[in-house]
Enzyme design. Structure first.
Site, PDB file in Angstrom:
ATOM      1  N   HIS A   7       0.886  -1.171   0.000  1.00  0.00           N
ATOM      2  CA  HIS A   7       0.000   0.000   0.000  1.00  0.00           C
ATOM      3  C   HIS A   7       0.921   1.218   0.000  1.00  0.00           C
ATOM      4  O   HIS A   7       1.423   1.632   1.038  1.00  0.00           O
ATOM      5  CB  HIS A   7      -0.906  -0.004   1.236  1.00  0.00           C
ATOM      6  N   GLU A  33      -1.182  -6.442  -2.409  1.00  0.00           N
ATOM      7  CA  GLU A  33      -2.274  -5.479  -2.188  1.00  0.00           C
ATOM      8  C   GLU A  33      -1.901  -4.103  -2.723  1.00  0.00           C
ATOM      9  O   GLU A  33      -2.179  -3.073  -2.099  1.00  0.00           O
ATOM     10  CB  GLU A  33      -2.604  -5.382  -0.687  1.00  0.00           C
ATOM     11  N   ASP A  59      -1.601  -0.600  -4.132  1.00  0.00           N
ATOM     12  CA  ASP A  59      -2.343   0.603  -4.538  1.00  0.00           C
ATOM     13  C   ASP A  59      -1.506   1.818  -4.139  1.00  0.00           C
ATOM     14  O   ASP A  59      -0.520   1.679  -3.403  1.00  0.00           O
ATOM     15  CB  ASP A  59      -3.781   0.659  -3.988  1.00  0.00           C
TER      16      ASP A  59
HETATM   17  C1  XIL Z   1      -9.493  -3.940   3.902  1.00  0.00           C
HETATM   18  C2  XIL Z   1     -10.646  -3.962   2.911  1.00  0.00           C
HETATM   19  O1  XIL Z   1     -10.237  -3.355   1.716  1.00  0.00           O
HETATM   20  C3  XIL Z   1     -11.834  -3.279   3.474  1.00  0.00           C
HETATM   21  O2  XIL Z   1     -12.939  -3.391   2.578  1.00  0.00           O
HETATM   22  C4  XIL Z   1     -12.153  -3.924   4.806  1.00  0.00           C
HETATM   23  O3  XIL Z   1     -13.198  -3.368   5.392  1.00  0.00           O
HETATM   24  C5  XIL Z   1     -10.978  -3.833   5.735  1.00  0.00           C
HETATM   25  O4  XIL Z   1      -9.893  -4.460   5.142  1.00  0.00           O
HETATM   26  N1  XIL Z   1      -4.548  -4.908   4.629  1.00  0.00           N
HETATM   27  C6  XIL Z   1      -5.209  -6.098   4.400  1.00  0.00           C
HETATM   28  C7  XIL Z   1      -6.545  -6.076   3.816  1.00  0.00           C
HETATM   29  O5  XIL Z   1      -4.607  -7.172   4.564  1.00  0.00           O
HETATM   30  O6  XIL Z   1      -7.322  -7.156   4.230  1.00  0.00           O
HETATM   31  C8  XIL Z   1      -7.256  -4.778   4.115  1.00  0.00           C
HETATM   32  O7  XIL Z   1      -8.485  -4.771   3.417  1.00  0.00           O
HETATM   33  C9  XIL Z   1      -6.396  -3.605   3.723  1.00  0.00           C
HETATM   34  C10 XIL Z   1      -5.115  -3.608   4.498  1.00  0.00           C
END
Ligand code: XIL
Length: 404
Positions: A282, A313, A315
């Site tokens: 992220h 993940e 973004d």
């Molecule tokens: C986030 C989701 O995007 C949301 O919709 C949910 O409510 C909370 O979780 N790290 C992770 C993910 O491992 O599971 C998280 O996802 C974002 C941060």
């Protein structure tokens, strides 16, 4: 209008806007030469863009229609996204984009124990697989791989957990959960995030482990236990330890990288069935602390342990960028570009997954909103499903990546 035509129009509009934008930026440059003392915070940030306003920047050029999944596949990489069941099942155009771009699908919350509004574990005895089943069905329909996220995560525990699970029964609960969920999808899951975010340096544990109920009830071996249970339930699935805060050259991330390496070494030395590290990624477009050498060295250390690496993940938050859309899109794209260039140099990186696909649906509007109330633009497609500079950046990163 065909998609190709609207894509072209989109690109042309962008090029036109770019010209006027560039003129504006250059006049801002002249102003800057008179002295930054007159410039406010936003204007100072615009100066960053002067540096970025390079007409040769690869990410402003559309590299052609080939989908991301195909470009990734050409290098023996996998590309996909995490998507919410409610959004995918209700929005046909979005579903079309997902099926077009993604070679792997991850339920954004259907396989967590409980994340509002969806609860996989409504009671201590029951499971509700509606969302995950539907996602798997969708993935199979479009020949995508399917990925499980996540079996153990401190943040997704249901309300009943606190008054039900204790040190006497924790092992049984963990075992029952992992066996039931993993067995259900046995043979159909590419990889499982077995344990998510188990490290938190500030919690003060000597190995940097996060103080979670599982740690409290089962001690630090809960992590190894979770991997063993998952492996027993689906011996072919790739088993992943997944975490965030590993990307930047700041003390916090450095400490976390070290704790992750320590954890991985320990699991490997004990013969635990762990196959990959998931780096959430992220990223923050407002930050400038990405250090290619530090990150490259970290990836190499993980690879040297014989582990694969997955970007799980990805973004790029534009929370702190100026409001101007074009500026944001450029900096976001450049952030993707700089990061993936380094990540994909490492042959152990097998997979790139973004957390969402379109700006229409991103968790960041809720979790990391802008102070001016503008909606975020952290993903690859805009709210109308059109490819952004960020899409170009990822496409080009795949095209330039060495083959696996
Ligand atoms: C986030 C989701 O995007 C949301 O919709 C949910 O409510 C909370 O979780 N790290 C992770 C993910 O491992 O599971 C998280 O996802 C974002 C941060």
């Amino acid at each position: 209008m065909s998609q190709k035509m609207s894509q072209k129009m989109f690109q042309n509009n962008f090029s036109r806007n770019m010209l006027t934008r560039r003129k504006f930026l250059y006049s801002l440059g002249a102003l800057t030469a008179m002295g930054t003392v007159f410039l406010g915070k936003d204007e100072l940030k615009r100066q960053q863009v002067l540096a970025l306003d390079d007409p040769n920047a690869e990410y402003i050029k559309y590299p052609g229609d080939t989908s991301l999944k195909q470009r990734a596949r050409n290098k023996n990489l996998i590309f996909g996204a995490a998507i919410r069941y409610d959004q995918l099942s209700k929005d046909k155009e979005y579903a079309q984009s997902v099926s077009k771009e993604c070679g792997i699908l991850v339920p954004e919350w259907g396989l967590k124990w409980s994340v509002y509004p969806y609860i996989l574990r409504p009671t201590p005895e029951t499971f509700d697989f509606t969302a995950a089943d539907w996602m798997l069905y969708f993935a199979r329909m479009y020949h995508m791989k399917f990925r499980g996220h996540t079996l153990v995560w401190h943040l997704s525990l249901p309300d009943w957990f606190e008054n039900t699970v204790n040190s006497q029964n924790a092992r049984t609960f963990l075992e029952q959960h992992i066996k039931t969920v993993v067995r259900r999808y046995k043979g159909r899951v590419h990889s499982w995030d077995v344990v998510n975010e188990a490290i938190e340096i500030t919690d003060g544990h000597p190995d940097g482990l996060r103080k979670t109920p599982w740690l409290e009830f089962l001690g630090e071996d809960y992590i190894e236990l979770a991997f063993r249970l998952a492996h027993e339930a689906d011996p072919k699935a790739i088993l992943v330890y997944n975490d965030y805060g590993l990307e930047y050259d700041i003390a916090e991330d450095e400490a976390k990288r070290n704790a992750v390496l320590k954890l991985l070494k320990r699991l490997k030395s004990r013969g635990a069935p762990i196959h990959a590290l998931g780096i959430q990624s992220h990223l923050d477009a407002g930050g400038t602390n990405f250090n290619p050498k530090k990150f490259r060295d970290f990836l190499a250390e993980v690879a040297d342990m014989g582990l694969d690496i997955m970007i799980t993940e990805l973004d790029v938050a534009d929370t702190d960028l100026p409001k101007d859309i074009e500026i944001r899109d450029r900096i976001v794209a450049k952030t993707y570009s700089d990061y993936l260039k380094v990540a994909l140099e490492q042959p152990a990186v097998t997979t790139v997954i973004t957390w969402g696909l379109s700006d229409k649906y991103t968790w960041l509007n809720e979790f990391y909103p802008r102070s001016d109330g503008a909606l975020l633009r952290p993903l690859l497609l805009d709210r109308n499903g059109q490819r952004k500079f960020a899409w170009n950046a990822i496409a080009r990163a795949f095209d330039a990546a060495p083959s696996r």
